[in-house]
Design an enzyme around this catalytic site. Structure first.
Site, PDB file in Angstrom:
ATOM      1  N   GLY A 181      -9.904  -2.023   6.984  1.00 26.67           N
ATOM      2  CA  GLY A 181      -9.265  -2.108   5.675  1.00 26.67           C
ATOM      3  C   GLY A 181      -8.584  -0.818   5.264  1.00 26.67           C
ATOM      4  CB  CYS A 182      -8.603   2.596   6.197  1.00 30.58           C
ATOM      5  SG  CYS A 182     -10.261   2.546   5.508  1.00 30.58           S
ATOM      6  CD  GLN A 183      -0.578   1.933   5.393  1.00 27.07           C
ATOM      7  OE1 GLN A 183      -0.114   3.056   5.312  1.00 27.07           O
ATOM      8  NE2 GLN A 183      -0.115   0.929   4.689  1.00 27.07           N
ATOM      9  CB  SER A 184      -5.232   6.555   7.805  1.00 24.96           C
ATOM     10  OG  SER A 184      -6.020   6.508   6.644  1.00 24.96           O
TER      11      SER A 184
END
Lengths: 140, 408
Positions: free
Chosen positions: A50-53
């Protein structure tokens, strides 16, 4: 220090800043002091979804307290996880489970709390708490 | 200096959203490849529809229903004319490009046999890869990929070699969403037809910049989304050649798509209704027509000329930043710039730009295979529209410089 005390300390530190830029710069600074995860734990299994990074987190129990290490490939995200780990590391699983995270609002990062934000602050908190729940069960 | 025949300041007044502030700063909207903004003229059409003639279409005898039906069918004709489509019933209203692609992919499951081949380009959006993988799983057909080079251009020699009598369908975007490359679709179509394969082109990213003449292209299917071209979300069109649309089975069952129903058998309605089950996005369709009117009034030649100037200016300015690399350096591209700064995560740059009121896209742009190709986690993507200005590009460039200083 208790979770509450650490949170108050962080709120204090952030209250000195006048604008978002100073806050971000401080967050980036905090990222540099993050207790880094051992390379061997930087596996896909330890990536927080759920994190873009990419954010990797590892947890270990030491004297009934949970010790977190982490890393991220993005600098701002690294700052965010560093703040969370400063709050939750070296605490009893039970206290981590019961802790609230209202301080995030107070340090001006409220916008990151929305579940749809790409940085996944909510996913990070959830993951840290899940570790606490898992180790709490183990302690019993 | 940017010189254009367009009165950009007058055009900007048409877009109320461009007046708002974000994080205390004037909005600089550079995420046009994700969705374009909506002019007042289109907003007025939406308000007028719900204020004056909202009704279900194609079956009511009452005045409102007739008016709504007329406006909706008029929109279909506007779309037909805009894309130079031979017949109005070759225009299928959809919910957007993804719906159009799925409609065709689903239709081909009754046509393809085991061992048949589908070619897709290496620079596709996820929505353009998954339906074909699903289709291949259902039919036993094989998916093959047309590779691209380091500039983000398709390798046409490889394409020619991949094509064979086994190829039944070629799928390619007209313009890449992540890189902005304008693909040579006319050549792609000609070659595919030479071996009897059908071609579906995703026109979503091309449609705001290029007015495609679908008869001249001789494409078999072409699909777009209204929200990329100043229209509302949730509506789009699929063009299909009449012979193909007759061959494909209906996609969804429901009202509107039937001629006669008994419990024993249903006869399907004629085109285009065969593919338009249920109550459509009536207001969206009408607003789509209004958006085309708006863009055509400005004129696509003027739009693409001005956007090219913005692209050149932004490319030049961004490249003055040390360590900045642009991905997608095709000779022919639309006003999209995907970039990274060495050693800095695109997410970090995007977050700081947002604080400065600049809206860009960061991430893999739903095109992970492209990111894997360049061995990067993602990019920062700035995409320009005809309502953007040189001054806004200056804000972007100084914002990127500021982010770089903070993050290094």
């Amino acid at each position: 220090m208790s979770i509450k005390e650490i949170q108050e300390e962080i709120v204090d530190e952030f209250s000195m800043f006048e604008d978002w830029m100073q806050r971000y710069e401080y967050m980036i600074e905090l990222g540099k002091s993050l207790p880094l995860i051992d390379e061997k734990y930087k596996t896909d299994d330890n990536i927080i979804k759920g994190c873009q990074s990419k954010v990797w987190v590892h947890a270990e129990l030491e004297d009934d307290k949970l010790v977190f290490t982490a890393d991220s490939d993005a600098i701002i995200t690294k700052g965010i996880i560093a703040i969370l780990i400063r709050v939750f590391s070296n605490q009893c699983p039970k206290d981590i489970i019961e802790a609230d995270t209202d301080f995030i609002d107070e340090i001006g990062l409220k916008e990151h709390l929305s579940p749809t934000r790409a940085n996944g602050l909510v996913s990070m908190i959830k993951q840290l708490k899940l570790y606490a729940i898992a180790y709490q069960t183990q302690l019993k | 200096m940017i010189q254009t025949v367009l009165d950009i300041q007058a055009i900007r007044k048409d877009f109320p959203i461009l007046n708002r502030k974000v994080n205390g700063k004037p909005l600089v909207y550079l995420d046009n490849a994700a969705t374009s903004q909506t002019p007042q003229q289109v907003i007025d059409v939406i308000v007028d529809y719900y204020s004056n003639y909202n009704a279900n279409i194609h079956r009511g005898v009452h005045t409102l229903s007739q008016q709504a039906t007329d406006a909706y069918e008029q929109a279909r004709i506007k779309i037909q004319k805009h894309f130079n489509i031979a017949k109005p019933y070759e225009v299928i209203f959809t919910s957007g490009t993804t719906h159009g692609i799925n409609l065709v992919a689903n239709g081909f499951s009754s046509i393809l046999k085991k061992g048949d081949e589908i070619l897709v380009s290496a620079m596709e959006h996820h929505s353009n890869i998954v339906p074909w993988q699903m289709l291949c799983e259902r039919t036993g057909a094989i998916l093959k990929v047309i590779p691209m080079n380091q500039d983000g251009e398709l390798v046409m020699e490889e394409y020619s070699q991949l094509l064979s009598s086994k190829t039944k369908l070629v799928f390619c975007n007209h313009v890449s969403n992540a890189l902005g490359t304008i693909n040579p679709i006319k050549k792609i179509i000609e070659k595919a037809h030479g071996l009897g394969a059908a071609v579906l082109v995703d026109g979503a990213q091309a449609s705001p910049h290029i007015k495609a003449d679908l008869q001249e292209l001789d494409v078999d299917f072409y699909t777009v989304s209204a929200h990329k071209m100043c229209g509302p979300t949730g509506v789009g069109m699929l063009y299909g050649k009449e012979e193909w649309l007759k061959k494909l089975p209906p996609y969804q069952g429901g009202g509107e798509m039937i001629a006669e129903v008994t419990f024993e058998k249903t006869t399907y309605a004629d085109l285009p209704h065969k593919f338009e089950a249920g109550t459509p996005n009536i207001c969206g369709g009408i607003a789509f027509g209004a958006a085309l009117d708006y863009m055509n009034l400005i004129g696509f030649d003027a739009i693409s000329q001005y956007e090219n100037e913005l692209l050149e200016y932004a490319t030049e300015q961004l490249l003055t930043i040390d360590g900045l690399k642009i991905y997608g350096t095709a000779a022919k591209k639309t006003s999209v710039i995907s970039f990274n700064i060495e050693g800095i995560h695109p997410y970090d740059i995007g977050s700081i730009l947002d604080k400065l009121g600049v809206a860009v896209r960061t991430g893999h742009h739903c095109a992970q295979p492209i990111m894997d190709f360049f061995k990067i986690p993602g990019t920062v993507r700035a995409s320009f529209s005809f309502y953007n200005t040189k001054e806004e590009i200056d804000v972007l460039v100084s914002g990127v410089k500021r982010a770089k200083a903070m993050l290094e």
